[in-house]
Design a protein around this motif. Structure first.
Motif, mmCIF file in Angstrom:
data_model
loop_
_atom_site.group_PDB
_atom_site.id
_atom_site.type_symbol
_atom_site.label_atom_id
_atom_site.label_comp_id
_atom_site.label_asym_id
_atom_site.label_seq_id
_atom_site.Cartn_x
_atom_site.Cartn_y
_atom_site.Cartn_z
ATOM 1 N N GLU A 38 62.570 -77.188 31.273
ATOM 2 C CA GLU A 38 62.361 -76.798 32.663
ATOM 3 C C GLU A 38 61.350 -77.753 33.268
ATOM 4 O O GLU A 38 60.276 -77.970 32.709
ATOM 5 C CB GLU A 38 61.832 -75.355 32.731
ATOM 6 C CG GLU A 38 61.686 -74.866 34.146
ATOM 7 C CD GLU A 38 61.138 -73.445 34.236
ATOM 8 O OE1 GLU A 38 60.742 -73.057 35.336
ATOM 9 O OE2 GLU A 38 61.079 -72.750 33.194
ATOM 10 N N ILE A 39 61.706 -78.350 34.393
ATOM 11 C CA ILE A 39 60.829 -79.306 35.061
ATOM 12 C C ILE A 39 60.253 -78.632 36.299
ATOM 13 O O ILE A 39 60.998 -78.102 37.121
ATOM 14 C CB ILE A 39 61.592 -80.579 35.488
ATOM 15 C CG1 ILE A 39 62.545 -81.068 34.382
ATOM 16 C CG2 ILE A 39 60.629 -81.673 35.935
ATOM 17 C CD1 ILE A 39 61.920 -81.356 33.051
ATOM 18 N N VAL A 40 58.933 -78.656 36.429
ATOM 19 C CA VAL A 40 58.269 -77.999 37.554
ATOM 20 C C VAL A 40 57.489 -79.053 38.331
ATOM 21 O O VAL A 40 56.632 -79.736 37.765
ATOM 22 C CB VAL A 40 57.291 -76.902 37.053
ATOM 23 C CG1 VAL A 40 56.603 -76.215 38.229
ATOM 24 C CG2 VAL A 40 58.012 -75.892 36.174
ATOM 25 N N ASN A 41 57.805 -79.187 39.634
ATOM 26 C CA ASN A 41 57.027 -80.094 40.479
ATOM 27 C C ASN A 41 55.811 -79.344 40.988
ATOM 28 O O ASN A 41 55.928 -78.270 41.566
ATOM 29 C CB ASN A 41 57.862 -80.602 41.658
ATOM 30 C CG ASN A 41 57.085 -81.604 42.493
ATOM 31 O OD1 ASN A 41 56.315 -82.403 41.979
ATOM 32 N ND2 ASN A 41 57.282 -81.553 43.798
ATOM 33 N N VAL A 42 54.648 -79.909 40.753
ATOM 34 C CA VAL A 42 53.389 -79.279 41.139
ATOM 35 C C VAL A 42 52.966 -79.826 42.503
ATOM 36 O O VAL A 42 52.697 -81.015 42.631
ATOM 37 C CB VAL A 42 52.294 -79.559 40.083
ATOM 38 C CG1 VAL A 42 50.979 -78.929 40.503
ATOM 39 C CG2 VAL A 42 52.746 -79.055 38.713
ATOM 40 N N PRO A 43 52.925 -78.961 43.527
ATOM 41 C CA PRO A 43 52.509 -79.445 44.849
ATOM 42 C C PRO A 43 51.073 -79.956 44.834
ATOM 43 O O PRO A 43 50.264 -79.510 44.019
ATOM 44 C CB PRO A 43 52.614 -78.196 45.739
ATOM 45 C CG PRO A 43 53.468 -77.234 44.988
ATOM 46 C CD PRO A 43 53.266 -77.542 43.532
ATOM 47 N N GLN A 44 50.777 -80.885 45.746
ATOM 48 C CA GLN A 44 49.411 -81.401 45.878
ATOM 49 C C GLN A 44 48.464 -80.218 46.059
ATOM 50 O O GLN A 44 48.747 -79.307 46.820
ATOM 51 C CB GLN A 44 49.316 -82.323 47.106
ATOM 52 C CG GLN A 44 50.219 -83.531 47.058
ATOM 53 C CD GLN A 44 49.724 -84.621 46.124
ATOM 54 O OE1 GLN A 44 48.546 -84.790 45.913
ATOM 55 N NE2 GLN A 44 50.658 -85.346 45.543
ATOM 56 N N GLY A 45 47.354 -80.239 45.337
ATOM 57 C CA GLY A 45 46.365 -79.175 45.469
ATOM 58 C C GLY A 45 46.553 -78.023 44.497
ATOM 59 O O GLY A 45 45.706 -77.142 44.399
ATOM 60 N N MET A 46 47.691 -78.002 43.779
ATOM 61 C CA MET A 46 47.967 -76.902 42.840
ATOM 62 C C MET A 46 47.743 -77.313 41.385
ATOM 63 O O MET A 46 48.081 -76.570 40.469
ATOM 64 C CB MET A 46 49.413 -76.423 43.014
ATOM 65 C CG MET A 46 49.682 -75.684 44.296
ATOM 66 S SD MET A 46 48.799 -74.107 44.395
ATOM 67 C CE MET A 46 49.732 -73.126 43.204
ATOM 68 N N GLU A 47 47.154 -78.482 41.159
ATOM 69 C CA GLU A 47 47.010 -79.013 39.802
ATOM 70 C C GLU A 47 46.246 -78.074 38.863
ATOM 71 O O GLU A 47 46.496 -78.056 37.671
ATOM 72 C CB GLU A 47 46.297 -80.374 39.831
ATOM 73 C CG GLU A 47 47.028 -81.445 40.583
ATOM 74 C CD GLU A 47 46.755 -81.435 42.094
ATOM 75 O OE1 GLU A 47 47.313 -82.293 42.787
ATOM 76 O OE2 GLU A 47 46.001 -80.569 42.593
ATOM 77 N N ASN A 48 45.311 -77.304 39.396
ATOM 78 C CA ASN A 48 44.504 -76.415 38.564
ATOM 79 C C ASN A 48 45.063 -74.992 38.494
ATOM 80 O O ASN A 48 44.425 -74.102 37.950
ATOM 81 C CB ASN A 48 43.055 -76.375 39.077
ATOM 82 C CG ASN A 48 42.419 -77.754 38.975
ATOM 83 O OD1 ASN A 48 42.637 -78.475 38.000
ATOM 84 N ND2 ASN A 48 41.655 -78.128 39.978
ATOM 85 N N ASN A 49 46.248 -74.782 39.074
ATOM 86 C CA ASN A 49 46.841 -73.439 39.101
ATOM 87 C C ASN A 49 48.248 -73.444 38.542
ATOM 88 O O ASN A 49 49.140 -72.782 39.060
ATOM 89 C CB ASN A 49 46.875 -72.917 40.548
ATOM 90 C CG ASN A 49 45.483 -72.848 41.150
ATOM 91 O OD1 ASN A 49 44.556 -72.358 40.532
ATOM 92 N ND2 ASN A 49 45.344 -73.347 42.360
ATOM 93 N N LEU A 50 48.457 -74.170 37.436
ATOM 94 C CA LEU A 50 49.806 -74.301 36.869
ATOM 95 C C LEU A 50 50.376 -72.950 36.473
ATOM 96 O O LEU A 50 51.588 -72.740 36.550
ATOM 97 C CB LEU A 50 49.783 -75.236 35.654
ATOM 98 C CG LEU A 50 49.353 -76.679 35.912
ATOM 99 C CD1 LEU A 50 49.442 -77.488 34.635
ATOM 100 C CD2 LEU A 50 50.175 -77.315 37.014
ATOM 101 N N GLN A 51 49.527 -72.015 36.036
ATOM 102 C CA GLN A 51 50.029 -70.719 35.593
ATOM 103 C C GLN A 51 50.670 -69.943 36.739
ATOM 104 O O GLN A 51 51.418 -69.000 36.507
ATOM 105 C CB GLN A 51 48.910 -69.897 34.922
ATOM 106 C CG GLN A 51 47.827 -69.375 35.850
ATOM 107 C CD GLN A 51 46.789 -70.419 36.271
ATOM 108 O OE1 GLN A 51 46.824 -71.576 35.836
ATOM 109 N NE2 GLN A 51 45.875 -70.026 37.134
ATOM 110 N N GLU A 52 50.402 -70.325 37.985
ATOM 111 C CA GLU A 52 50.971 -69.622 39.131
ATOM 112 C C GLU A 52 52.338 -70.151 39.522
ATOM 113 O O GLU A 52 53.023 -69.551 40.348
ATOM 114 C CB GLU A 52 50.023 -69.732 40.336
ATOM 115 C CG GLU A 52 48.691 -69.033 40.107
ATOM 116 C CD GLU A 52 47.709 -69.253 41.252
ATOM 117 O OE1 GLU A 52 48.159 -69.603 42.356
ATOM 118 O OE2 GLU A 52 46.513 -69.089 41.010
#
Length: 92
Positions: free
Chosen positions: A77-91
């Motif tokens: 599963e590939i998840v694109n992390v929006p800018q600013g969400m780097e520290n909230n991967l669990q969300e």
């Protein structure tokens, strides 16, 4: 269930992103960074010209996801992390 640990996945994922995917994105001024791998979920962040580009969803699905699934495992599963969400991967 993934037949690999997250640690097993990191080297091939890094290699494919660095050697295949990043050069493709760079042609259009884009970039990609591998942020983490957790429970078989690969967290990446599209950067550069990819940010805000209307085609970034297609890029993720048809380039990033396709390459990684074909080379490593079809259930990644590939998840694109929006800018600013780097520290909230669990969300995500």
């Amino acid at each position: 269930m993934m037949p690999f640990t997250d640690e097993d996945l990191r080297p091939p994922v890094e290699s494919i992103i660095k050697n295949k995917i990043a050069p493709m994105l760079a042609k259009d001024g884009g970039a990609i960074e591998l942020l983490d791998i957790k429970d078989g979920r690969v967290f990446v962040q599209l950067q550069g010209a990819c940010v805000g580009c209307s085609a970034s969803g297609s890029t993720l699905k048809f380039i990033v996801e396709k390459e990684l699934k074909a080379a490593i495992h079809p259930e990644l599963e590939i998840v694109n992390v929006p800018q600013g969400m780097e520290n909230n991967l669990q969300e995500l």
